[in-house]
Design a protein around this motif. Structure first.
Motif, short mmCIF file in Angstrom:
data_model
loop_
_atom_site.label_atom_id
_atom_site.label_comp_id
_atom_site.label_asym_id
_atom_site.label_seq_id
_atom_site.Cartn_x
_atom_site.Cartn_y
_atom_site.Cartn_z
N GLY A 62 8.65 -34.18 26.34
CA GLY A 62 8.94 -33.86 27.74
C GLY A 62 8.24 -32.60 28.21
N HIS B 33 3.82 -34.63 26.20
CA HIS B 33 4.65 -34.91 27.37
C HIS B 33 5.58 -36.08 27.08
N ARG B 34 5.05 -37.14 26.52
CA ARG B 34 5.86 -38.35 26.31
C ARG B 34 6.91 -38.16 25.22
N THR B 35 6.56 -37.42 24.18
CA THR B 35 7.48 -37.23 23.06
C THR B 35 8.49 -36.12 23.32
N GLY C 87 2.78 -34.86 33.22
CA GLY C 87 2.32 -36.06 32.52
C GLY C 87 1.19 -36.77 33.20
N GLN D 170 -1.03 -35.62 26.32
CA GLN D 170 -0.20 -36.71 26.84
C GLN D 170 0.95 -37.04 25.89
N ALA D 171 0.68 -36.99 24.59
CA ALA D 171 1.73 -37.29 23.61
C ALA D 171 2.84 -36.25 23.63
#
Length: 325
Positions: A168, A164-166, A235, A161-162
């Motif tokens: 993309g 994806h968030r950091t 995500g 998940q990180a």
């Protein structure tokens, strides 16, 4: 799809590879690089049905080897990450391999995918949620793992998940309930009990036998993963359930009946440390967004599974003599 599948010689990973390479199952043509380190639970024979398929390439490699994994991921558009140490009892006895493979190995997968622009499906587990007395977990439920195995999978889950968030990175996460079916290594409850019963042995039932699990046929699980690849959103997390909840005692009674054995073959043993009482996932999001529904009837699926072990002793008997490491 040009897919790299880690843990591809394991129980679930090999089923997914066989599904991808079967046009009748998927309706599309894919090429697959199957990656497995072939530790005790990895078995090249699990890929025997597709051994000569022109779309399959096998590589013996450890996901913890970041440099090698980086070279293997190049040229692939998709990575499906099954590779994991997965047996709770082993994680209680020693957690190091679980952390190295399930956390650092996942980091290597994510780094390689990020460098080469590949999308990732991280195959997680309902055990990351902990235990639930009533109801079912939605994907937004906090992760509260209790075993070292579950904690290592939750760590990989959060890393995914990180990324994806950091960064993309296109990552989709699936969290499945308890799988069953052919080719499952005989340390998990269904193949362990079946192979014990077929050999005239007792079956070790933990505690009072009232721990409850939702059962999911491996074929339904792999279809759910494929749906997450086709229709999932980057995500997002998708629970994949089977819809059949049983206590371990109820499951044991079904296995005894299927093997023509009586309750005298049950040996009650001391409960596992930190044994989660109940798991149950809410898979309505997967139904709504992916069109997922479990298709395999549990009664028929269990009968087919028992029959497979009965008819394939040449597959599992050598595993019982094989050293764990």
């Amino acid at each position: 799809m040009k897919a790299l599948v880690t843990g591809a010689a394991g129980f679930i990973g090999s089923h997914f590879v066989r599904m991808l390479l079967d046009p009748a199952q998927d309706g599309e043509r894919h090429t697959v690089t199957a990656v497995d380190s072939l530790t005790y639970a990895g078995n090249r024979e699990n890929l025997a049905p597709v051994r000569d398929h022109p779309g399959l390439r096998f590589e013996q490699a450890d996901v913890r080897d970041a440099a090698l994994l980086d070279r293997l991921v190049a040229g692939h558009d998709t990575v499906v990450h099954f590779a994991a140490e997965s047996h709770v009892d082993r994680s209680i006895d020693g957690a190091r391999d679980f952390v190295l493979t399930n956390v650092l190995g996942t980091q290597s997968v994510l780094d390689a995918a990020l460098r080469h622009g590949a999308r990732v499906v991280y195959v997680s587990t309902d055990e990351v949620y902990g235990s639930i007395a009533t109801g079912s977990w939605p994907e937004e439920h906090p992760l509260r793992p209790n075993s070292p195995y579950a904690a290592s999978k939750a760590s990989g889950d959060l890393l995914a998940q990180a990324y994806h968030r950091t960064h993309g990175l296109d990552v989709r996460i699936t969290r499945c309930s308890n799988n069953y079916g052919p080719y499952q290594y005989p340390e998990k409850i269904i193949p362990l009990f079946v192979t014990n019963l077929l050999r005239g042995l007792t079956v070790p039932l933990y505690g009072d036998g009232m721990n409850a699990r939702d059962w999911l046929h491996v074929d339904d699980h792999c279809r759910g993963i494929l749906l997450a690849l086709r229709h999932g959103r980057p995500g997002e997390v998708y629970n994949i359930g089977g819809g059949t909840e049983l206590t371990n005692r109820e499951l044991t009674d079904l296995l005894l009946k299927a093997c023509g054995a009586g309750p005298e073959r049950i040996e009650y043993v001391a409960d596992r440390k930190g044994h989660d009482r109940r798991y149950s996932v809410d898979w309505s999001k997967a139904r709504r967004e992916l069109g997922y529904e479990p298709r395999r009837d549990f009664t028929a699926g269990l009968a087919e599974t028992v029959r497979w072990y009965r008819e394939n002793s040449t597959w599992w008997e050598p595993l019982l003599r094989r050293p764990a490491r």
